[in-house]
Design an enzyme around this catalytic site. Structure first.
Site, PDB file in Angstrom:
ATOM      1  N   ARG A 104      -7.605  -0.142  13.090  1.00 51.18           N
ATOM      2  CA  ARG A 104      -6.238   0.257  12.746  1.00 51.18           C
ATOM      3  C   ARG A 104      -6.275   1.389  11.733  1.00 51.18           C
ATOM      4  O   ARG A 104      -7.258   1.588  11.023  1.00 51.18           O
ATOM      5  CB  ARG A 104      -5.445  -0.915  12.163  1.00 51.18           C
ATOM      6  N   ASN A 121      -5.134   3.190   8.226  1.00 51.26           N
ATOM      7  CA  ASN A 121      -5.011   2.642   6.886  1.00 51.26           C
ATOM      8  C   ASN A 121      -4.205   3.604   6.012  1.00 51.26           C
ATOM      9  O   ASN A 121      -3.071   3.921   6.343  1.00 51.26           O
ATOM     10  CB  ASN A 121      -6.421   2.355   6.330  1.00 51.26           C
ATOM     11  N   GLU A 124       0.849  -1.204   0.000  1.00 54.83           N
ATOM     12  CA  GLU A 124       0.000   0.000   0.000  1.00 54.83           C
ATOM     13  C   GLU A 124       0.876   1.242   0.000  1.00 54.83           C
ATOM     14  O   GLU A 124       2.100   1.158  -0.021  1.00 54.83           O
ATOM     15  CB  GLU A 124      -0.906   0.017   1.243  1.00 54.83           C
ATOM     16  N   GLU A 151     -13.990  -4.965   9.547  1.00 49.62           N
ATOM     17  CA  GLU A 151     -14.735  -4.141   8.600  1.00 49.62           C
ATOM     18  C   GLU A 151     -16.134  -3.796   9.113  1.00 49.62           C
ATOM     19  O   GLU A 151     -17.105  -3.718   8.345  1.00 49.62           O
ATOM     20  CB  GLU A 151     -14.788  -4.804   7.219  1.00 49.62           C
ATOM     21  N   ASP A 161      -9.645   1.974  -3.949  1.00 49.89           N
ATOM     22  CA  ASP A 161      -8.601   1.891  -2.927  1.00 49.89           C
ATOM     23  C   ASP A 161      -7.727   3.134  -3.030  1.00 49.89           C
ATOM     24  O   ASP A 161      -8.238   4.242  -3.082  1.00 49.89           O
ATOM     25  CB  ASP A 161      -7.819   0.580  -3.113  1.00 49.89           C
ATOM     26  N   ASN A 198     -10.044   5.030   2.342  1.00 46.77           N
ATOM     27  CA  ASN A 198      -8.874   5.001   1.467  1.00 46.77           C
ATOM     28  C   ASN A 198      -8.717   6.330   0.751  1.00 46.77           C
ATOM     29  O   ASN A 198      -9.576   7.186   0.773  1.00 46.77           O
ATOM     30  CB  ASN A 198      -8.981   3.844   0.476  1.00 46.77           C
TER      31      ASN A 198
END
Length: 290
Positions: free
Chosen positions: A105, A107, A20, A126, A201, A153
């Protein structure tokens, strides 16, 4: 559009479970392997094996360089926002998700052109609505800007920093809002919706104001015009692209990918891919502490 005579190639081999945070910093590509807590780099001029810069004992979503402090980063990590030293030393600015009702957490994250760091969060399971978007100001204070999201995201900004694009991946929606001078949203509209079963994303805005978005689950990157029109689909040989980077020199789209949930997935899943394109974007903006 990519050159139809040239196919995607592996720019950085690897079996990263959740690559990522692809960012262009000082002429190289830096990216993370989130769940492994790793920050990696690879040359920006030629394919090669990625090199580990540091490793944390918590998930590492994304980083941005700190202005005037080579080798230092601001990071979306664990349950909050931290400053990282070259040796992996950690100074926590805030851990807003530390006591969340369900384990959460951090991202994806990026700095806006004004030098503020923005990062989203998500529940490990989720849980709908458990994610938030945070802004870290120049004085190191962390503010919750948006709530009620699921998997946050992006974000990605226009060249002047006034327009914010953010994806709620589970909902399949990219939203855009105008920000005031202090980074507070003035409005929120739907910019684009993914209808082919994939999820938006990581993303970036190119020098023409077009938004490039990795589409998790669809083996593709989408390009949207400033009015939200889908103008290009870049196919990829990996089903789970996660983030995108356009070097300032142009000519290449770099894409991180993931193997999460794909046991035994063959390469290039988990690698960084490169696709020839006629586009460029600014280098990653740095965090500017007061």
């Amino acid at each position: 559009m990519p050159d139809q005579d040239q196919q995607p190639v592996v720019w950085a081999p690897g079996t990263h479970e959740l690559g990522e945070g692809a960012r262009w910093v000082d002429g190289r590509l830096v990216f993370t392997d989130i769940l492994a807590g790793r920050l990696l780099e690879v040359s920006g001029t030629a394919p090669g094996t990625p090199r580990e810069l540091l490793r944390l004992d918590v998930p590492l979503g994304a980083v941005a360089p700190v202005e005037g402090r080579p080798g230092h980063w601001i990071a979306a990590a664990g349950t909050g926002i931290a400053l990282l030293g070259p040796d992996g030393s950690t100074e926590w600015l805030a851990r807003p998700e530390q006591d969340a009702a369900t384990p959460v957490r951090m991202n994806d994250g990026v700095c806006d052109p004004q030098g503020r760091f923005w990062a989203g969060s998500m529940a490990y399971d989720e849980t709908p609505g458990a994610g938030s978007l945070y802004r870290t100001d120049h004085d190191g204070t962390v503010h919750r800007v948006l709530t009620g999201l699921t998997i946050v995201n992006g974000p990605a900004f226009s060249a002047d920093g006034r327009l914010l694009h953010v994806a709620d991946s589970t909902a399949g929606v990219i939203r855009r809002c105008t920000l005031d001078a202090d980074g507070n949203p003035l409005d929120m509209v739907e910019f684009a919706r993914i209808t082919d079963g994939g999820s938006p994303d990581g993303m970036t805005v190119d020098t023409e104001g077009r938004l490039w978005v990795a589409i998790w689950g669809s083996a593709a990157v989408h390009r949207y015009e400033p009015d939200g029109t889908l103008s290009a689909v870049v196919p990829l040989p990996a089903p789970q692209p996660t983030s995108v980077c356009l070097p300032p020199t142009g000519g290449r789209l770099l894409v991180t990918t993931a193997r999460l949930g794909l046991p035994g997935a063959p390469p290039p899943s988990g690698a960084v891919l490169a696709v020839p394109v006629d586009a460029a974007a600014p280098a990653a903006a740095a965090y500017r502490p007061r």
